[in-house]
Design an enzyme around this catalytic site. Structure first.
Site, PDB file in Angstrom:
ATOM      1  N   GLY A   1       1.234  -1.425   0.404  1.00 20.45           N
ATOM      2  CA  GLY A   1       0.079  -0.520  -0.176  1.00 20.45           C
ATOM      3  C   GLY A   1       0.355   1.018  -0.245  1.00 20.45           C
ATOM      4  N   SER A   2      -0.128   2.251   0.917  1.00 18.58           N
ATOM      5  CA  SER A   2       0.772   3.674   0.076  1.00 18.58           C
ATOM      6  C   SER A   2       1.637   3.824   1.887  1.00 18.58           C
ATOM      7  CB  SER A   2       0.180   4.728   1.121  1.00 18.58           C
ATOM      8  OG  SER A   2      -0.735   4.852   2.341  1.00 18.58           O
TER       9      SER A   2
ATOM     10  N   GLY B   1       2.632   2.866   5.404  1.00 13.85           N
ATOM     11  CA  GLY B   1       3.075   1.565   5.817  1.00 13.85           C
ATOM     12  C   GLY B   1       3.946   1.874   6.663  1.00 13.85           C
TER      13      GLY B   1
ATOM     14  N   GLU C   1       5.546  -3.074   1.070  1.00 18.37           N
ATOM     15  CA  GLU C   1       5.312  -3.226  -0.515  1.00 18.37           C
ATOM     16  C   GLU C   1       5.184  -2.123  -0.751  1.00 18.37           C
ATOM     17  OE1 GLU C   1       7.311  -4.876  -2.799  1.00 18.37           O
ATOM     18  OE2 GLU C   1       7.063  -6.981  -1.733  1.00 18.37           O
TER      19      GLU C   1
ATOM     20  N   CYS D   1       1.790   0.351  -8.421  1.00 16.95           N
ATOM     21  CA  CYS D   1       2.818   0.702  -8.019  1.00 16.95           C
ATOM     22  C   CYS D   1       3.921   0.926  -8.901  1.00 16.95           C
ATOM     23  CB  CYS D   1       3.353   0.309  -6.909  1.00 16.95           C
ATOM     24  SG  CYS D   1       3.304  -1.573  -7.135  1.00 16.95           S
TER      25      CYS D   1
HETATM   26  P1  NAD Z   1      -3.536   1.994   1.533  1.00 18.43           P
HETATM   27  O1  NAD Z   1      -2.107   2.770   2.106  1.00 18.43           O
HETATM   28  O2  NAD Z   1      -4.635   3.761   1.559  1.00 18.43           O
HETATM   29  O3  NAD Z   1      -4.288   1.409   1.527  1.00 18.43           O
HETATM   30  C1  NAD Z   1      -3.578   0.155   1.814  1.00 18.43           C
HETATM   31  C2  NAD Z   1      -4.614  -1.097   2.737  1.00 18.43           C
HETATM   32  O4  NAD Z   1      -3.591  -0.838   3.940  1.00 18.43           O
HETATM   33  C3  NAD Z   1      -5.870  -1.161   2.997  1.00 18.43           C
HETATM   34  O5  NAD Z   1      -6.560  -2.479   2.642  1.00 18.43           O
HETATM   35  C4  NAD Z   1      -6.506  -0.089   3.866  1.00 18.43           C
HETATM   36  O6  NAD Z   1      -7.754  -0.508   4.848  1.00 18.43           O
HETATM   37  C5  NAD Z   1      -5.016  -0.698   4.916  1.00 18.43           C
HETATM   38  N1  NAD Z   1      -4.929   0.059   6.454  1.00 18.43           N
HETATM   39  C6  NAD Z   1      -5.019   1.662   6.006  1.00 18.43           C
HETATM   40  N2  NAD Z   1      -4.649   2.379   7.106  1.00 18.43           N
HETATM   41  C7  NAD Z   1      -3.946   0.942   7.886  1.00 18.43           C
HETATM   42  C8  NAD Z   1      -3.834   0.863   8.951  1.00 18.43           C
HETATM   43  N3  NAD Z   1      -3.382   2.117  10.346  1.00 18.43           N
HETATM   44  N4  NAD Z   1      -3.069  -0.389   9.519  1.00 18.43           N
HETATM   45  C9  NAD Z   1      -3.296  -1.719   8.837  1.00 18.43           C
HETATM   46  N5  NAD Z   1      -4.096  -1.261   7.427  1.00 18.43           N
HETATM   47  C10 NAD Z   1      -4.371   0.062   7.024  1.00 18.43           C
HETATM   48  O7  NAD Z   1      -2.808   2.081   0.416  1.00 18.43           O
HETATM   49  P2  NAD Z   1      -3.985   2.246  -1.586  1.00 18.43           P
HETATM   50  O8  NAD Z   1      -4.696   3.442  -1.129  1.00 18.43           O
HETATM   51  O9  NAD Z   1      -5.447   0.700  -1.257  1.00 18.43           O
HETATM   52  O10 NAD Z   1      -2.728   1.651  -2.660  1.00 18.43           O
HETATM   53  C11 NAD Z   1      -2.431   2.690  -3.280  1.00 18.43           C
HETATM   54  C12 NAD Z   1      -0.520   2.744  -3.066  1.00 18.43           C
HETATM   55  O11 NAD Z   1      -0.103   0.935  -2.702  1.00 18.43           O
HETATM   56  C13 NAD Z   1       0.059   3.193  -3.841  1.00 18.43           C
HETATM   57  O12 NAD Z   1       1.326   4.321  -2.869  1.00 18.43           O
HETATM   58  C14 NAD Z   1       1.015   1.958  -4.615  1.00 18.43           C
HETATM   59  O13 NAD Z   1       1.774   2.778  -4.490  1.00 18.43           O
HETATM   60  C15 NAD Z   1       1.037   1.035  -3.414  1.00 18.43           C
HETATM   61  N6  NAD Z   1       0.727  -0.335  -4.147  1.00 18.43           N
HETATM   62  C16 NAD Z   1       2.503  -1.322  -3.990  1.00 18.43           C
HETATM   63  C17 NAD Z   1       2.633  -2.617  -4.702  1.00 18.43           C
HETATM   64  C18 NAD Z   1       3.891  -2.859  -4.268  1.00 18.43           C
HETATM   65  O14 NAD Z   1       3.847  -3.969  -4.515  1.00 18.43           O
HETATM   66  N7  NAD Z   1       5.204  -2.296  -3.976  1.00 18.43           N
HETATM   67  C19 NAD Z   1       1.540  -2.875  -4.869  1.00 18.43           C
HETATM   68  C20 NAD Z   1       0.762  -2.102  -4.994  1.00 18.43           C
HETATM   69  C21 NAD Z   1       0.418  -0.923  -4.267  1.00 18.43           C
END
Ligand code: NAD
Length: 474
Positions: A225-226, A230, A247, A281
């Site tokens: 995720g973001s 992270g 990731e 990503c």
């Molecule tokens: P996000 O960080 O908003 O959410 C990702 C997940 O984290 C969701 O399931 C969300 O509910 C959960 N989450 C949010 N707050 C949390 C917390 N405090 N504790 C635990 N879980 C929590 O990201 P997004 O908007 O869903 O995805 C986009 C981002 O993901 C972009 O920055 C992208 O680059 C990244 N991404 C990375 C990869 C990789 O493999 N490197 C792959 C896909 C996406």
């Protein structure tokens, strides 16, 4: 209206609360899903912990896990066509991309089935009075938090190696786009994995995600995720020193050299930044072009952007909507900021006048220090910049906080590989963006995260080494 459920302790469970799932192509509610809360999270953790403490996956002969993983792959292939339609409707992506997610998921299960019975330790020589060897032990309960951009394939990417290594898993699906994952898990559950080994919860990050991350029985966190989320998870995980795989995002650059083959480059630009509406990503979000070819490549990428078919996922268009109104507004805001900083919008730069969350394919001419050249946009937005010499291109490519992937396009083997050797990224593509597959290790450096997914290496993210040192007595 279709209604979807959570999977806890081998049961599909409803919940008192619901989340609405929008269709990004129409801006209408498409379905609802049971919203898990703390109570559901605790039940899922209890089921996974029981599976671990009873050794249901870890104490058996690994060949049995191979059988389950292969069966799961077969079941996933069986549903790919039908389930892809649901993924299209909830996510906006086109049908081919949605189908690819299921086929790739099947590949993860096949690939890690091939490794599940080959996780062999080593014997360490310590002289004639000792026998010393290592074993790979599963982590235990692996909590996996999934983003919305490739919900199905990213789910399978972590789930398959975790199961292959003998872990039980609690998955948290994204609030946006949680439906197709339920179909994936339904297919996998048919393979006969032991009770409690796979649990799926849809809920918010701040409630369910946080509860899982800080749960006393969590032995590992795999987060995709973001960066901001992270960082928060890393802080929360530190209380119990829980190991993490991170990731995160990227701002990856392709370098087009003076001898670039323009056809090869354009094919990669098309998928690199417009595939999945740029919500990747590892998207090619920057293109650095050697000055002698700058005007030609600039005109060609603008032409490419203007020639894309635009439509919803079921029409299988080149460019589909982004996932949500929020995401669309965020992308447009970053583009506006670029305008204010003096960047030139060569094409696009606005919403498309139709229902749904469309952003026009956008090419922006900017300079390296501008925010648009440094920040992740996560949309169909390519920043182009000229460079004079190889060293300058390498410095620009490496000059962000991220380091997920990078690419070099040119005909000379020595030059492309010399540059590849200097790029700070987990994966470097030469002459084909997204070259590689489930077999190739993937992950970031810097703010793009740490740990590796995919490939043989990823299995070691799901185990810990135990060394057994034996003193031989006489
Ligand atoms: P996000 O960080 O908003 O959410 C990702 C997940 O984290 C969701 O399931 C969300 O509910 C959960 N989450 C949010 N707050 C949390 C917390 N405090 N504790 C635990 N879980 C929590 O990201 P997004 O908007 O869903 O995805 C986009 C981002 O993901 C972009 O920055 C992208 O680059 C990244 N991404 C990375 C990869 C990789 O493999 N490197 C792959 C896909 C996406």
């Amino acid at each position: 209206m279709p209604h979807y459920l959570n999977y806890i302790d081998d049961q599909w469970c409803d919940s008192a609360r619901q989340l609405q799932v929008m269709n990004p192509a129409t801006d209408e509610v498409y379905a609802t899903i049971a919203q898990a809360g703390i109570e559901e999270a605790d039940l899922a953790m209890a089921a996974a912990s029981r599976c671990v403490s009873q050794g249901l996956l870890s104490d058996i002969r690994p060949a049995q896990r191979v059988t389950w993983l292969l069966k799961a792959a077969e079941e996933i292939r069986n549903i790919a066509d039908e389930a892809a339609q649901i993924l299209c409707l909830e996510n906006g992506k086109n049908l081919a991309t949605a189908r690819d997610e299921f086929i790739e998921s099947a590949r993860y299960f096949e690939y890690y089935a091939g490794i599940a019975d080959k996780l062999e330790g080593i014997s360490v020589p310590l002289g004639k009075n000792y026998i010393d060897f290592t074993q790979y032990i599963p982590m235990g309960v692996s909590v996996q938090i999934i983003p919305w951009n490739f919900p199905v394939s990213i789910c399978a990417r972590s789930l398959a190696p975790a199961l292959a290594a003998g872990n039980a898993v609690v998955l948290k699906s994204p609030e946006i786009s949680p439906l197709a994952i339920t179909l994936l898990i339904k297919a996998i559950a048919k393979a006969g994995f032991p009770s409690g080994s796979i649990n799926l919860l849809c809920g918010t990050g701040s409630e369910v995600g946080n509860h899982l991350v800080t749960h006393p029985n969590t032995n590992q966190i795999v987060f995709t995720g973001s960066v901001v989320t992270g960082q928060q998870i890393l802080k929360d995980a530190s209380a119990q020193a829980t190991p993490c795989v991170m990731e995160l995002g990227g701002k990856s650059a392709a370098i087009a050299l003076a001898d670039v083959n323009i056809k090869t480059l354009l094919a990669s630009v098309k998928v690199g930044i417009f595939y999945n509406a740029g919500q990747v990503c590892s998207a090619m979000s920057r293109l650095l072009i050697q000055r002698s070819r700058y005007e030609e490549v600039k005109a060609a990428v603008v032409d490419l952007a203007q020639s894309l078919s635009i439509g919803d996922g079921l029409e299988d268009a080149d460019l589909t909507p982004v996932v949500s109104r929020h995401q669309q507004q965020q992308i447009l805001q970053i583009i506006d900021q670029a305008r204010q900083e003096g960047a030139t919008i060569l094409t696009g730069g606005e919403a498309i006048d139709r229902a749904g969350y469309f952003v026009a394919p956008t090419i922006i001419e900017a300079t390296h220090q501008m925010a648009i050249a440094q920040q992740e946009v996560f949309g169909p937005v390519l920043v182009i910049m000229p460079f004079a010499k190889e060293d300058e291109a390498v410095a620009m490519a490496n000059g962000t906080d991220f380091g997920l992937v990078a690419g070099v396009f040119g005909e000379g083997l020595s030059q492309t590989l010399r540059i590849a050797n200097q790029l700070i990224a987990g994966q470097v593509f030469v002459n084909e963006w997204f070259a590689g597959g489930v077999e190739t290790p993937f992950g970031g450096v810097g703010m793009s995260g740490f740990g590796r997914e995919k490939g043989q290496e990823a299995i070691y993210s799901y185990v810990q080494t135990r060394n057994i040192a034996v003193r031989l007595t006489v």
